[in-house]
Design an enzyme around this catalytic site. Structure first.
Site, PDB file in Angstrom:
ATOM      1  N   GLU A 219       0.867  -1.174   0.000  1.00 52.79           N
ATOM      2  CA  GLU A 219       0.000   0.000   0.000  1.00 52.79           C
ATOM      3  C   GLU A 219       0.908   1.230   0.000  1.00 52.79           C
ATOM      4  O   GLU A 219       1.466   1.607   1.033  1.00 52.79           O
ATOM      5  CB  GLU A 219      -0.915  -0.007   1.223  1.00 52.79           C
ATOM      6  CG  GLU A 219      -1.854  -1.200   1.285  1.00 52.79           C
ATOM      7  CD  GLU A 219      -2.816  -1.261   0.116  1.00 52.79           C
ATOM      8  OE1 GLU A 219      -3.046  -0.213  -0.529  1.00 52.79           O
ATOM      9  OE2 GLU A 219      -3.330  -2.350  -0.172  1.00 52.79           O
ATOM     10  N   CYS A 253      -1.372   9.522   2.520  1.00 57.47           N
ATOM     11  CA  CYS A 253      -1.130   8.966   1.183  1.00 57.47           C
ATOM     12  C   CYS A 253      -2.270   9.274   0.230  1.00 57.47           C
ATOM     13  O   CYS A 253      -2.096   9.183  -0.988  1.00 57.47           O
ATOM     14  CB  CYS A 253      -0.905   7.462   1.272  1.00 57.47           C
ATOM     15  SG  CYS A 253      -2.298   6.554   1.997  1.00 57.47           S
TER      16      CYS A 253
END
Length: 486
Positions: A219, A253
């Site tokens: 991720e 993110c």
């Protein structure tokens, strides 16, 4: 009385061996055991919420308790509850065809635990981004080893101390600084390795895992684009995007990194973004509600990106309150900054900012935005502001990203019904809800029949006339179906 060893009494190799042996002793833990483990993980977080949020604040120097409570504590729980509520159903083998079952040909897919799962967490949301994947791994029946980020050292210390109060070391263990570097962890022979962090470190983790042929879920991050459509309310879009860029001081993110706005609305958009920032932040340096950059190296990197862009011709406007000297290296705070006129030779054009800086471009045709996005590595999130119209479909069809979110920040994260994950440079694999359970599960096929004839007999000499007729007939059926477009 002999004290039960904790992770701190053992080396990484010893923890792994204990978990491997425990898994072999109970390779198919029942639903009750799995639910109990997830419940203990919930209790670890909720029982100690105040201490954990304070630890995060100390790691950052300035991070509001409310933000940590919402994002790291409260947001971790719904997915854990979803796992507990559905794992009994998910554990059951999937039957392929009951008609074939009755005819003596049984096919099914088992959903078996993989074994020992390693989870490497990031510093920006040190609880949520380790607890949620850990919950999925426990739901799938695995043992779990967690390696929190060394950047958030105080939070890691608290987790290392608390974990043994809720878990035996052969169920779930937290590795601390005494267990070495992150590369020492990622080099272990896990049955699955889950990493959240930057693309650069993700490549290193993948290389380490490859030595053991360990499957990985990565991720990662990237420069997340926003396309504001002509159908959007410019004022509302600007305020929403401005707020999104400030979450956790921009250290998310999923934060928007650059925005494409219809050329006619560019000035209005930029003015509104700055107005939103200034209204939210009448003070920054001494404001405990404004999250600081996590450490000096990241602070200097972000300031360097701004300085480089300005030196090469970009126009910079910021929301520094009157009388405050920003950026401030002592408190590691940077005023929310807007850049226009960014060009490819500027470092910020290619580097993920991970800070309170937003780049804005004007566009005449949505094709310009599509070309720009496609010329760069695939982002984790693509944001769209406007109606779900034919232009949205053009952008969605002709670009690639981990997810697409419309008209708000990170709204898919609230739902266990859809996956979260990147693609290409922004990651591989996904999780949340059933997708998380499947990530940490080996889908093991089972096929058997009770017929007298066997496939193996058909494929070895002698190739009798009967075998030849059967092969020829099968081939004719395939050719006829092809001619019919079937």
């Amino acid at each position: 009385m002999t004290r039960t060893p904790t992770a701190r009494d053992l080396t990484l190799a010893q923890i792994l061996e204990r978990q491997q042996q425990a898994f072999l002793a109970d390779p198919q833990p029942g639903a009750g055991i799995r639910r109990d483990r997830i419940q203990r993980l919930k209790r670890l977080v909720l029982d100690n919420a105040a201490e954990l949020t304070e630890a995060i604040r100390e790691d950052y120097g300035s991070r509001p308790e409310t933000l940590s409570t919402l994002t790291d504590i409260a947001s971790s729980i719904p997915d854990l509850d979803h796992q507990r509520g559905h794992l009994t159903k998910w554990m059951k083998p999937t039957r392929i065809s009951r008609v074939l079952d009755r005819a003596g040909f049984v096919q099914e897919v088992r959903h078996d635990p993989k074994g020992v799962v390693g989870i490497i967490g990031p510093w920006n949301f040190p609880l949520y981004l380790t607890i949620v994947p850990a919950g999925s791994a426990l739901a799938a029946g695995n043992r779990v080893m967690i390696r929190p980020s060394s950047v958030t050292a105080r939070t890691t210390e608290v987790l290392c101390r608390l974990a043994p109060q809720y878990f035996a070391v052969d169920e779930l263990a937290v590795a601390g600084p005494e267990h070495g570097r992150g590369s020492d962890f990622s080099a272990l022979a896990f049955d699955h390795l889950f990493f959240t962090g930057s693309p650069g470190v993700g490549k290193s983790v993948a290389r380490d895992a490859a030595e053991n042929l360990t499957p990985v879920t990565l991720e990662l991050g990237g420069k997340n684009p926003v396309v504001v459509d002509s159908s959007a309310d410019i004022d509302r879009a600007a305020r929403g995007i401005a707020s999104s860029r400030l979450i956790n001081g921009g250290q998310v993110c999923m934060c928007p990194d650059y925005v494409f706005v219809p050329e006619a609305g560019l000035d209005t958009f930029c003015d509104t973004v700055l107005d939103q920032w200034r209204g939210s932040l009448p003070a920054i340096v001494g404001n405990p509600e404004y999250t600081a950059t996590v450490n000096t190296s990241n602070y200097e990197r972000i300031v360097g990106l701004i300085d480089d862009a300005v030196a090469k011709g970009a126009v910079m406007r910021d929301a520094a309150p009157a009388g405050e000297q920003l950026p401030d290296p002592v408190v590691r705070k940077i005023a929310p900054t807007l850049l226009t006129g960014v060009t490819p030779e500027m470092e910020i054009d290619s580097d993920e900012v991970f800070g309170p800086v937003l780049t804005v471009f004007g566009y005449r045709s949505v094709d310009e935005a599509v070309r720009y996005i496609n010329d760069r590595p695939s982002p984790l999130v693509l944001y769209w502001y406007g109606e779900k119209n034919e232009r949205f479909e053009v952008v969605a069809d002709r670009t690639r990203s981990g997810t697409i979110y419309g008209n708000d920040f990170g709204i898919g994260m609230a739902s266990p019904a859809i996956p979260f994950g990147g693609v290409g440079n922004s990651g591989m694999g996904g999780y949340h809800g059933h997708y998380g359970f499947r990530t940490f599960t080996h889908e093991r096929a089972v096929a058997m029949h009770s017929y007298g004839a066997t496939v193996s007999e058909m494929l070895v000499p002698p190739f009798t006339s009967g075998k030849k007729r059967l092969a020829s007939g099968y081939f004719r059926v395939l050719r006829a179906r092809t001619r019919l477009g079937l």
